[in-house]
Design a protein around this motif. Structure first.
Motif, PDB file in Angstrom:
ATOM      1  N   LEU A 212     -10.887 -83.300  71.415  1.00  0.00           N
ATOM      2  CA  LEU A 212     -10.361 -82.429  72.469  1.00  0.00           C
ATOM      3  C   LEU A 212     -10.646 -81.000  72.056  1.00  0.00           C
ATOM      4  O   LEU A 212     -10.041 -80.480  71.114  1.00  0.00           O
ATOM      5  N   LEU A 213     -11.581 -80.358  72.735  1.00  0.00           N
ATOM      6  CA  LEU A 213     -12.086 -79.044  72.351  1.00  0.00           C
ATOM      7  C   LEU A 213     -11.812 -78.091  73.511  1.00  0.00           C
ATOM      8  O   LEU A 213     -12.464 -78.156  74.556  1.00  0.00           O
ATOM      9  N   THR A 214     -10.854 -77.207  73.332  1.00  0.00           N
ATOM     10  CA  THR A 214     -10.337 -76.424  74.446  1.00  0.00           C
ATOM     11  C   THR A 214     -10.807 -74.969  74.405  1.00  0.00           C
ATOM     12  O   THR A 214     -11.218 -74.455  73.371  1.00  0.00           O
ATOM     13  N   LEU A 215     -10.730 -74.333  75.570  1.00  0.00           N
ATOM     14  CA  LEU A 215     -10.870 -72.891  75.718  1.00  0.00           C
ATOM     15  C   LEU A 215     -12.213 -72.347  75.228  1.00  0.00           C
ATOM     16  O   LEU A 215     -12.284 -71.328  74.543  1.00  0.00           O
ATOM     17  N   SER A 216     -13.284 -73.020  75.619  1.00  0.00           N
ATOM     18  CA  SER A 216     -14.622 -72.477  75.389  1.00  0.00           C
ATOM     19  C   SER A 216     -14.967 -71.544  76.544  1.00  0.00           C
ATOM     20  O   SER A 216     -14.800 -71.899  77.715  1.00  0.00           O
ATOM     21  N   VAL A 217     -15.450 -70.356  76.230  1.00  0.00           N
ATOM     22  CA  VAL A 217     -15.717 -69.396  77.296  1.00  0.00           C
ATOM     23  C   VAL A 217     -16.824 -69.900  78.208  1.00  0.00           C
ATOM     24  O   VAL A 217     -17.783 -70.537  77.771  1.00  0.00           O
ATOM     25  N   GLN A 262     -24.354 -89.281  71.614  1.00  0.00           N
ATOM     26  CA  GLN A 262     -23.719 -90.127  70.604  1.00  0.00           C
ATOM     27  C   GLN A 262     -22.947 -91.293  71.234  1.00  0.00           C
ATOM     28  O   GLN A 262     -22.233 -92.011  70.541  1.00  0.00           O
ATOM     29  N   GLY A 263     -23.094 -91.437  72.553  1.00  0.00           N
ATOM     30  CA  GLY A 263     -22.447 -92.561  73.221  1.00  0.00           C
ATOM     31  C   GLY A 263     -21.040 -92.299  73.697  1.00  0.00           C
ATOM     32  O   GLY A 263     -20.352 -93.235  74.143  1.00  0.00           O
ATOM     33  N   ALA A 264     -20.593 -91.062  73.643  1.00  0.00           N
ATOM     34  CA  ALA A 264     -19.234 -90.739  74.063  1.00  0.00           C
ATOM     35  C   ALA A 264     -19.163 -90.542  75.571  1.00  0.00           C
ATOM     36  O   ALA A 264     -20.143 -90.131  76.213  1.00  0.00           O
ATOM     37  N   THR A 265     -18.016 -90.828  76.128  1.00  0.00           N
ATOM     38  CA  THR A 265     -17.710 -90.462  77.505  1.00  0.00           C
ATOM     39  C   THR A 265     -17.112 -89.062  77.489  1.00  0.00           C
ATOM     40  O   THR A 265     -16.162 -88.802  76.741  1.00  0.00           O
ATOM     41  N   VAL A 266     -17.662 -88.160  78.301  1.00  0.00           N
ATOM     42  CA  VAL A 266     -17.275 -86.747  78.232  1.00  0.00           C
ATOM     43  C   VAL A 266     -16.641 -86.322  79.548  1.00  0.00           C
ATOM     44  O   VAL A 266     -17.163 -86.616  80.629  1.00  0.00           O
ATOM     45  N   LYS A 267     -15.514 -85.657  79.450  1.00  0.00           N
ATOM     46  CA  LYS A 267     -14.821 -85.100  80.607  1.00  0.00           C
ATOM     47  C   LYS A 267     -14.615 -83.610  80.368  1.00  0.00           C
ATOM     48  O   LYS A 267     -14.266 -83.197  79.255  1.00  0.00           O
ATOM     49  N   VAL A 268     -14.823 -82.811  81.403  1.00  0.00           N
ATOM     50  CA  VAL A 268     -14.658 -81.353  81.309  1.00  0.00           C
ATOM     51  C   VAL A 268     -13.721 -80.903  82.420  1.00  0.00           C
ATOM     52  O   VAL A 268     -13.796 -81.406  83.548  1.00  0.00           O
ATOM     53  N   THR A 324      -9.178 -63.117  85.993  1.00  0.00           N
ATOM     54  CA  THR A 324      -9.384 -64.535  85.700  1.00  0.00           C
ATOM     55  C   THR A 324     -10.547 -64.623  84.722  1.00  0.00           C
ATOM     56  O   THR A 324     -11.670 -64.241  85.053  1.00  0.00           O
ATOM     57  N   VAL A 325     -10.254 -65.086  83.526  1.00  0.00           N
ATOM     58  CA  VAL A 325     -11.268 -65.240  82.477  1.00  0.00           C
ATOM     59  C   VAL A 325     -11.512 -66.740  82.329  1.00  0.00           C
ATOM     60  O   VAL A 325     -10.650 -67.482  81.851  1.00  0.00           O
ATOM     61  N   HIS A 326     -12.671 -67.185  82.756  1.00  0.00           N
ATOM     62  CA  HIS A 326     -12.925 -68.622  82.851  1.00  0.00           C
ATOM     63  C   HIS A 326     -13.241 -69.226  81.484  1.00  0.00           C
ATOM     64  O   HIS A 326     -14.007 -68.673  80.693  1.00  0.00           O
ATOM     65  N   HIS A 327     -12.619 -70.365  81.233  1.00  0.00           N
ATOM     66  CA  HIS A 327     -12.897 -71.201  80.067  1.00  0.00           C
ATOM     67  C   HIS A 327     -13.031 -72.642  80.535  1.00  0.00           C
ATOM     68  O   HIS A 327     -12.708 -72.965  81.686  1.00  0.00           O
ATOM     69  N   SER A 328     -13.458 -73.498  79.624  1.00  0.00           N
ATOM     70  CA  SER A 328     -13.525 -74.932  79.900  1.00  0.00           C
ATOM     71  C   SER A 328     -12.957 -75.709  78.725  1.00  0.00           C
ATOM     72  O   SER A 328     -13.137 -75.324  77.559  1.00  0.00           O
ATOM     73  N   ASP A 329     -12.259 -76.808  79.049  1.00  0.00           N
ATOM     74  CA  ASP A 329     -11.798 -77.766  78.051  1.00  0.00           C
ATOM     75  C   ASP A 329     -12.670 -79.004  78.130  1.00  0.00           C
ATOM     76  O   ASP A 329     -13.067 -79.425  79.225  1.00  0.00           O
ATOM     77  N   LEU A 330     -12.942 -79.591  76.995  1.00  0.00           N
ATOM     78  CA  LEU A 330     -13.821 -80.759  76.917  1.00  0.00           C
ATOM     79  C   LEU A 330     -13.120 -81.868  76.147  1.00  0.00           C
ATOM     80  O   LEU A 330     -12.564 -81.637  75.068  1.00  0.00           O
ATOM     81  N   LEU A 331     -13.124 -83.061  76.714  1.00  0.00           N
ATOM     82  CA  LEU A 331     -12.633 -84.251  76.040  1.00  0.00           C
ATOM     83  C   LEU A 331     -13.790 -85.224  75.874  1.00  0.00           C
ATOM     84  O   LEU A 331     -14.414 -85.619  76.867  1.00  0.00           O
ATOM     85  N   ALA A 332     -14.103 -85.569  74.645  1.00  0.00           N
ATOM     86  CA  ALA A 332     -15.175 -86.530  74.344  1.00  0.00           C
ATOM     87  C   ALA A 332     -14.546 -87.775  73.755  1.00  0.00           C
ATOM     88  O   ALA A 332     -13.877 -87.711  72.720  1.00  0.00           O
TER      89      ALA A 332
END
Length: 341
Positions: A212-217, A262-268, A324-332
């Motif tokens: 879970l990798l959060t708050l990437s610009v 790497q075979g992961a399912t990725v959600k953003v 509004t400063v946009h970021h993205s969270d990623l779940l792999a």
């Protein structure tokens, strides 16, 4: 590896995701002219000295005169906005995966670049079950703070414990993540290179653990009362973030590819800061760093950026500016292995 000359006049490495690149001083004369004062720009974090105890947790070699430290004041200032921005929508699929990890006897969670521990304070109380957090950072002061201020109970009241590991956080190997149930980080991906993100994805796949990798610009900013200079500042800032091969606003797309390979399912999911009159201090610091980095990247902007910044800061102080400063969270979600959990 370039050398850091971090001073109180350097742009923070993490002002809304701004990496203060080693060896490059920011155009702080612009910032100071808008609102002088010792706190006008928080001293940032540069790369620190050679990583310590764990050779499996190394990033880049650093010179002996490089200065340590993320600015704890900045991390404290941004923590409420980070907590409000992180995606709640990614928690349910994460909880389902964690509940079904093979051989689970509690969660082992690795927090990469933990800083003052804000990710743990946000996430641990939202997950059920006993948790053991392994906090990774280069700065022993921040590690101490993170450990002392860590939560003690999970969502269901189960015990939360912590340990600290001093060292760099990008070139993780599966050995470093042995037994990990989850890898997490906040505002990390955009200060990595493509190779480092691919290494991180491979390490998570090797350990069979989700990330879970959060708050990437995301490279996009929206300000109330648009100004013709907004787009130029944004473009220059984004170029500044890409210095030295760092991914900056391209980080999430690169990470999606790396984890998928790497075979992961990725959600953003989006995780924007929504800054208004209740965030005057944070908004002012972010503005200074955002404009300062843009001018450092494109010095020709300085003459127009100085009055632009002064006007934006005045509107901020008056409670009239929203950003509004946009970021993205990623779940792999990597394929689990028999040893995970």
């Amino acid at each position: 590896m370039r050398k850091t000359t971090a001073t109180p006049a350097d742009v923070a490495r993490r002002v809304g995701g701004i990496p203060a690149q080693p060896g490059h001083k920011s155009s702080v004369s612009l910032v100071e002219s808008a609102e002088a004062g010792p706190e006008s720009v928080i001293a940032g974090a540069g790369p620190v000295g050679r990583s310590g105890e764990r050779p499996t947790v190394r990033l880049r070699d650093a010179g002996p005169d490089e200065q340590p430290r993320y600015a704890p004041e900045w991390l404290e200032l941004r923590e409420p906005a980070d907590a409000a921005a992180r995606s709640m929508e990614l928690l349910d699929p994460l909880r389902i995966r964690l509940a079904n990890l093979p051989g689970r006897r509690g969660l082992a969670i690795h927090d990469l670049g933990c800083g003052t521990g804000s990710m743990g304070r946000w996430l641990a109380p939202r997950l059920d079950g006993a948790q053991h957090w392994v906090l990774h950072d280069r700065d022993p002061y921040l590690l101490h703070f993170a450990a002392v201020a860590s939560p003690r109970a999970a969502a269901d009241g189960s015990r939360v414990t912590v340990e600290t590991r001093r060292g760099d956080v990008a070139r993780l190997t599966p050995d470093a993540l042995l037994g990990a149930s989850l890898v997490t980080a906040s505002a990390l991906l955009d200060v990595l290179t493509r190779e480092e993100v691919e290494t991180l994805a491979a390490a998570c796949a090797g350990a069979g653990c989700p990330a879970l990798l959060t708050l990437s610009v995301a490279g996009r900013v929206e300000l109330s009362t648009p100004d013709p200079l907004d787009d130029e500042i944004t473009a220059a800032f984004n170029d500044h973030q890409r210095r030295g091969g760092l991914l900056g606003p391209d980080a999430v797309s690169v990470a999606c590819e790396a984890f998928a390979d790497q075979g992961a399912t990725v959600k953003v999911h989006p995780s924007a800061w929504q800054l208004g009159p209740e965030n005057v201090g944070l908004t002012a610091q972010w503005l200074r760093g955002w404009v300062g980095a843009a001018v450092e990247e494109r010095p020709g902007l300085a003459e127009r950026a100085e009055p632009y910044l002064a006007a934006r800061l005045a509107a901020c102080a008056a409670g009239e500016l929203r950003a509004t400063v946009h970021h993205s969270d990623l779940l792999a979600l990597a394929r689990p292995t028999g040893g995970a959990g």
